[in-house]
Scaffold this motif. Structure first.
Motif, PDB file in Angstrom:
ATOM      1  N   CYS A  85     -11.536  -5.554   3.331  1.00 26.26           N
ATOM      2  CA  CYS A  85     -10.277  -4.985   2.848  1.00 26.26           C
ATOM      3  C   CYS A  85      -9.661  -5.852   1.756  1.00 26.26           C
ATOM      4  O   CYS A  85      -9.217  -5.350   0.722  1.00 26.26           O
ATOM      5  N   ALA A  86      -9.624  -7.148   1.998  1.00 30.00           N
ATOM      6  CA  ALA A  86      -9.016  -8.065   1.042  1.00 30.00           C
ATOM      7  C   ALA A  86      -9.765  -8.040  -0.289  1.00 30.00           C
ATOM      8  O   ALA A  86      -9.157  -7.982  -1.363  1.00 30.00           O
ATOM      9  N   ILE A  87     -11.091  -8.059  -0.210  1.00 28.81           N
ATOM     10  CA  ILE A  87     -11.896  -8.041  -1.437  1.00 28.81           C
ATOM     11  C   ILE A  87     -11.741  -6.710  -2.170  1.00 28.81           C
ATOM     12  O   ILE A  87     -11.570  -6.670  -3.393  1.00 28.81           O
ATOM     13  N   GLY A  88     -11.778  -5.611  -1.413  1.00 30.37           N
ATOM     14  CA  GLY A  88     -11.657  -4.297  -2.028  1.00 30.37           C
ATOM     15  C   GLY A  88     -10.309  -4.090  -2.690  1.00 30.37           C
ATOM     16  O   GLY A  88     -10.230  -3.567  -3.807  1.00 30.37           O
ATOM     17  N   ALA A  89      -9.233  -4.490  -2.018  1.00 31.53           N
ATOM     18  CA  ALA A  89      -7.896  -4.322  -2.585  1.00 31.53           C
ATOM     19  C   ALA A  89      -7.705  -5.183  -3.819  1.00 31.53           C
ATOM     20  O   ALA A  89      -7.043  -4.774  -4.788  1.00 31.53           O
ATOM     21  N   PHE A  90      -8.297  -6.386  -3.819  1.00 32.33           N
ATOM     22  CA  PHE A  90      -8.132  -7.308  -4.944  1.00 32.33           C
ATOM     23  C   PHE A  90      -8.892  -6.836  -6.181  1.00 32.33           C
ATOM     24  O   PHE A  90      -8.435  -7.020  -7.311  1.00 32.33           O
ATOM     25  N   SER A  91     -10.051  -6.213  -5.977  1.00 32.06           N
ATOM     26  CA  SER A  91     -10.920  -5.867  -7.106  1.00 32.06           C
ATOM     27  C   SER A  91     -10.797  -4.421  -7.570  1.00 32.06           C
ATOM     28  O   SER A  91     -11.193  -4.101  -8.705  1.00 32.06           O
TER      29      SER A  91
END
Length: 312
Positions: A85-91
């Motif tokens: 989730c963190a990676i997807g939201a950031f990128s």
């Protein structure tokens, strides 16, 4: 990651009322039906956000039995989705700015579909965690892309109400996952019991997500690119065509987008600081505080371990 947990359930009723008001507005202007259709398709990403977050709830004990994992490993398998989730939201925002909103949503739909299938097929804890990470990437991306697309296609007089479709869809997705899990568990006699095709019920719980994932994939194939992205990419005529379908003065709306983009600048990490200092900007601290308090409420425990808590 503000909406990745605590804010989901608490805001469910207001988005429902706002979405109904938006539908009533559509009756007065038939062209608004088109806008609501576009927004609803984008909001399927929110439904998958909620479904993917909640589906794990009914499978925790079955996963521990299937993979023979201890509490710590099972806990990481359950929570691993948040890393994605963190990676997807950031990128997601950066990818959407480069490729477009529509292609990025297509990629997100594919990730949801792949995660649904491979999670159900998992034969080991490692493969399961990897599959959940893929699902987390899709959840994080959906949390950014759906409201972004809706805000860029919706006319100003209904933009706020249509943006609330995302929140309503998340809550409906959570409910859908819990309901689906309960029905499957009752049919099989438990999440570890054998159901169709000789497969345990917990696998079917994850595979159920394939249906809304396919609906999202097909829906995104049918919608146009965001007019704001089209203007930013120099495709002015395409943007005019989209705005003409949405309604209103298409030329005026394109000019408004062009003017709004004049003040845009490339975002940098230094923008998080007060200019000329090393202090974090107050608005950033407020945002971080809201996100932290949403997590500290403990709502994730209900989302992920609600069934275990009730049985206990």
């Amino acid at each position: 990651m503000n909406d990745l947990a605590g804010g989901r359930g608490a805001r469910g009723s207001l988005p429902l009322a706002d979405a109904l008001n938006a539908a009533q507005a559509a009756a007065a202007d038939p062209r608004s039906v088109y806008v609501i259709a576009l927004s609803s398709i984008a909001a399927i990403g929110g439904f998958l956000f909620g479904f993917d977050s909640g589906v794990i709830n009914g499978t925790v004990d079955a996963l521990a039995q299937a993979f023979g994992t201890r509490a710590a490993t099972t806990g990481f398998a359950v929570a691993s989705v948040l890393v994605g989730c963190a990676i997807g939201a950031f990128s997601a925002g950066t990818i959407a700015d480069r490729l477009g909103r529509r292609p990025t949503m297509l990629l997100t739909a594919v990730l949801f579909l792949v995660s649904a299938i491979t999670t159900g097929l998992a034969g080991s804890a490692g493969f399961f965690i990897a599959s959940r990470l893929v699902g987390g990437l899709a959840i994080g991306a959906a949390s950014v892309l759906a409201p972004m697309y809706i805000s860029e296609v919706a006319p100003s007089h209904v933009r706020g109400r249509l943006a609330s479709l995302q929140q309503m869809a998340i809550v409906l997705g959570l409910f859908g996952a819990f309901l689906s899990n309960d029905i499957i568990a009752r049919l099989a006699g438990g999440s570890s019991a054998t159901l169709w095709l000789g497969m345990p019920a917990w696998r079917w719980m994850f595979w159920m997500e394939a249906f809304p994932s396919l609906a999202f994939l097909i829906g995104v194939l049918l919608i146009p690119e965001s007019p704001r992205f089209l203007v930013a990419s120099g495709r002015r005529n395409d943007a005019l065509r989209v705005f003409s379908h949405i309604g209103g003065d298409a030329e005026k709306q394109v000019v408004q987008v062009e003017q709004s983009m004049l003040g845009d600048q490339r975002r940098r990490l230094s923008d998080l600081l007060v200019q000329g200092t090393r202090r974090i900007a107050p608005v950033v601290l407020v945002g971080m505080g809201l996100a932290a308090f949403q997590q500290l409420v403990g709502i994730n425990i209900i989302f992920y371990y609600g069934e275990v808590l009730v049985e206990g």
